[in-house]
Design an enzyme around this catalytic site. Structure first.
Site, mmCIF file in Angstrom:
data_model
loop_
_atom_site.group_PDB
_atom_site.id
_atom_site.type_symbol
_atom_site.label_atom_id
_atom_site.label_comp_id
_atom_site.label_asym_id
_atom_site.label_seq_id
_atom_site.Cartn_x
_atom_site.Cartn_y
_atom_site.Cartn_z
ATOM 1 N N TYR A 96 97.953 84.193 -13.120
ATOM 2 C CA TYR A 96 97.873 83.259 -12.004
ATOM 3 C C TYR A 96 98.895 82.135 -12.166
ATOM 4 C CZ TYR A 96 95.792 79.966 -8.721
ATOM 5 O OH TYR A 96 95.573 79.095 -7.674
ATOM 6 N N TRP B 20 102.413 79.879 -9.897
ATOM 7 C CA TRP B 20 103.311 79.814 -8.742
ATOM 8 C C TRP B 20 104.691 80.388 -9.008
ATOM 9 C CZ3 TRP B 20 102.751 76.709 -3.990
ATOM 10 C CH2 TRP B 20 101.410 76.401 -3.729
#
Length: 752
Positions: free
Chosen positions: A114, A116
């Site tokens: 997880y 960005w």
């Protein structure tokens, strides 16, 4: 004379810039000429690309290299690293993957990964990791997000789809038609500096100012005054943290008892209101949920709640519910109740009114934009059926084979032997980091792709150094942003760093799957293919994108805005029979028979107030409620080592804001080093004394790299996630509950 527009473009999740390099070094990032409100976050790269935290060669943890998989996992984060060649690193990874898959099965590989990562369409680390592992048979993934997991799970039950989070009524509609925006959790500008997949122009601050100039009034419901800009002259209502649900229920009681709700709308567009009304009046449980009841829970005067409800019913009202409110214990209730309030007002589907989820959470929400389907890197099919909710990592590692509830079903945790993380930092996102660190010692092997020695890389066994967006070419193609940007390579990679694509391709060669993984395309050929596929898709949506050669000459392109301002659920309001919601009833479900059938005592069939696990209503003497919100100077923990984030530090530590009354009680002054602690851990921070926060509350932004001191679990840099409880919001969604957290503070001797 060289102008800023002469420099090549690059794009990040926090904006687009013109990048200036000199003698092979990045020397400046100039704001994109189209951006009216550029973010300072990008400047964090200056000095960081070749800084002391840069990973310049493949590295292997010493004990793991000497003893093999499973050796001294408790030394992760403490052990020394040994440099190896790329060929040796690739072989080590290939051999370990083969061992784990053959011995334990693919489900024992956890690759939630997880984070960005990069804004570029091709160089997206998680996409490459998942594509690579799917070619080997798959892996255990995670579902939902730390940002708003409970909101993502509840909305399909209530409104028929989580995609409505990004389908909010546009800012233009609010500017033209709204009278009052009631912002539960505010509209924090710092959060709106971000947009998934890259962004061209920041819209939130200009839109808020345009709305105010047009006569829109604002109410900021938050413990923090800064959650709406001062220029809006907003009314500030500050309930106790984690009591937003009780406040919404009190408002709903006023609308019901004073005849201010729209019964015709409720009858045609919703189901189950009468069951909820019985809860409000106390018919179902003997407790009347009036404003006196709500006031006692929230710490707000009863008359203030009544006044707000009447004001909401007197004109066109937009109810905004921040994503942060889903990160409370029972966070599902806030999205559900925001929807119920909007339905009672009868304004869902009208211009400038209704409900929106997360205005200001990211630049995307409320953006006037087309929504084409752009091609992403194909990931193939994951044959593994096990998964975990995103915030249950520590529990998965602690309890292999154990059961957990999620969204009406029971599932089983896998026995995780290998973790692979590419493009994120779990020691930022997760709660109770000391617990995570103990659980993190259990797997045989942890592999991390990253460009800097953040806490995830420090807790790995094999570290594969990757490039940054400035060191490779790519293209920004976000279906949530109108700007397409050619991302030019600005500087050469540092040391032996490689693109993630080349990292996986190298390992694929050792496993005999290179041809399947690469499809015999290099990175530039992949970018061309992605763009051409996206261009075809855009044409079908009646959006004309320029040829790639033309786009590369101009550097950027802006897709035209829709002709009319977007209104969320506008078609449903116009004709609910022709455009039903994807709920069991086709309508807004104020009472959900499906949720009720799950039998969850922590998420019943209609929205309800339930006491949080930790809140000021049950606080002991001296305890404060911690708000660990998003930082203003970085994206999550990205660029924490850079000059922008470090420039806001106090004595090298994250600032902690507290009210003058609380500071006085502990003899704390501005700039003091303080210890913030509870039974789960402690961190050191620099005190900021301000009346922009309510008494009884302390605020510490997330994102400081987890840095425990020698022989201690105290985080020296001020990461608040050492303090937050690692508990699911409910059995429905198992989202994180970081904002339901009590702590204590004390002056700290800086010699620790």
């Amino acid at each position: 004379m060289t102008k800023a527009t002469d420099f090549p473009l690059t794009s990040f999740h926090w904006g687009t810039y013109r990048a200036e390099a000199r003698n092979g070094d990045l020397v400046a990032l100039h704001p994109f000429e189209e951006d009216p409100d550029p973010s300072p976050i990008g400047q964090g790269y200056l000095g960081a690309l070749k800084g002391p935290d840069r990973i310049t060669a493949p590295m292997v943890r010493k004990s793991w290299l000497e003893g093999g998989p499973g050796t001294k996992g408790s030394l992760r984060g403490k052990d020394a690293f040994v440099e190896v060649s790329w060929d040796e690193a690739e072989q080590l990874v290939a051999d370990e993957l083969t061992r784990v898959i053959n011995t334990h099965g693919n489900q024992s590989i956890f690759a939630g990964s997880y984070g960005w990562a990069s804004a570029g369409r091709f160089h997206h680390a998680q996409s490459h990791l998942k594509r690579f592992l799917n070619l080997l048979g798959g892996f255990t993934p995670s579902v939902n997000s730390y940002s708003l997991a409970s909101g993502e799970v509840i909305l399909p039950h209530v409104l028929g789809g989580a995609e409505l989070i990004y389908d909010a009524t546009s800012w233009q509609s609010i500017i033209e038609s709204c009278d009052l925006m009631v912002a539960f959790g505010g509209v924090p500008i710092k959060n709106s500096m971000i947009g998934q997949g890259g962004l061209g122009a920041h819209r939130t601050r200009p839109a808020l100012l345009e709305a105010r100039a047009a006569g829109v009034e604002f109410v900021n419901i938050s413990p923090l005054k800064s959650d709406l800009p001062d220029a809006l002259s907003a009314e500030w209502i500050a309930p106790r943290p984690s009591t937003d649900a009780a406040l919404m229920i009190g408002l709903a009681h006023v609308l019901l008892s004073e005849g201010l709700s729209d019964r015709a709308f409720l009858d045609r567009y919703t189901v189950g209101f009468d069951r909820f009304a019985n809860y409000l009046t106390g018919e179902s449980d003997g407790i009347v949920k009036n404003t006196d009841w709500a006031a006692e829970i929230c710490g707000i005067r009863s008359e203030e709640i009544q006044s707000l409800a009447r004001r909401m019913a007197s004109g066109r009202t937009m109810i905004s519910v921040a994503w942060a409110l889903t990160r409370q214990d029972h966070g599902e209730q806030n999205f559900w109740l925001g929807t119920v309030l909007a339905a009672m007002l009868g304004q869902i589907g009208l211009p400038g009114g209704g409900v929106g989820f997360g205005y200001g959470a990211v630049n995307t929400v409320g953006l006037e934009r087309p929504s084409p389907r752009f091609q992403a890197v194909p990931q193939g099919r994951n044959k593994v059926k096990t998964f975990i909710p995103v915030a249950r990592i520590a529990e998965m590692l602690e309890n292999p084979g154990g059961e957990f509830d999620y969204n009406g079903k029971k599932h089983q945790f896998p026995d995780t032997k290998l973790i692979w993380w590419a493009g994120g930092n779990p020691f930022h996102h997760h709660q109770d980091l000391n617990r995570l660190r103990r659980a993190w010692a259990r797997p045989d092997t942890v592999i991390v792709n990253d460009w800097c020695w953040n806490s995830a890389a420090q807790h790995a066994d094999i570290v594969l150094p990757c490039t940054t967006p400035l060191e490779r070419a790519d293209i920004t193609l976000s279906p949530r942003d109108p700007y397409l940007v050619v991302m030019d390579k600005v500087v050469e990679p540092s040391g032996q760093a490689r693109d993630d694509y080349d990292i996986f391709r190298g390992i694929a060669r050792h496993l005999g799957i290179d041809r399947k993984y690469s499809e015999e395309r290099d990175a530039d050929q992949w970018i061309t293919w992605l763009y051409e596929q996206s261009r075809k898709s855009a044409t079908r949506a009646q959006i004309d994108l320029p040829p790639l050669d033309e786009l590369r000459k101009t550097g950027w392109f802006k897709m035209p805005a829709p002709n009319e301002p977007h209104i969320m659920l506008g078609k449903f309001r116009q004709d609910p029979e022709a455009s039903p919601l994807r709920t069991p009833s086709g309508k807004i479900e104020i009472f959900s028979e499906k949720i009720a059938s799950f039998g969850y005592d922590d998420c019943p069939g209609h929205p309800t107030w339930m006491e949080p696990v930790e809140w000021l209503g049950r606080a002991e003497q001296g305890q404060l409620h911690l708000i660990s919100n998003q930082p203003k100077n970085k994206l999550h923990s990205q660029l924490d080592q850079g000059p922008v984030a470090q420039g806001d530090r106090i004595g090298g530590r994250e600032p902690a804001m507290l009210h003058p009354d609380d500071a006085a009680a502990y003899g704390i002054r501005d700039g003091d080093c303080i210890r913030v602690f509870n039974g789960r851990g402690a961190c050191l921070c620099g005190a900021v004394v301000s009346d922009s926060i309510v008494p009884g509350v302390i605020q510490i932004s997330t994102g400081a790299w987890f840095r425990p001191g020698p022989n201690t679990d105290v985080c020296l840099s001020g990461n608040p996630n050492v303090l937050c409880k690692d508990k699911g919001t409910s059995r429905l969604s198992q989202g994180p509950t970081a904002h339901s957290c009590l702590v204590r503070v004390a002056l700290q001797d800086e010699r620790l």
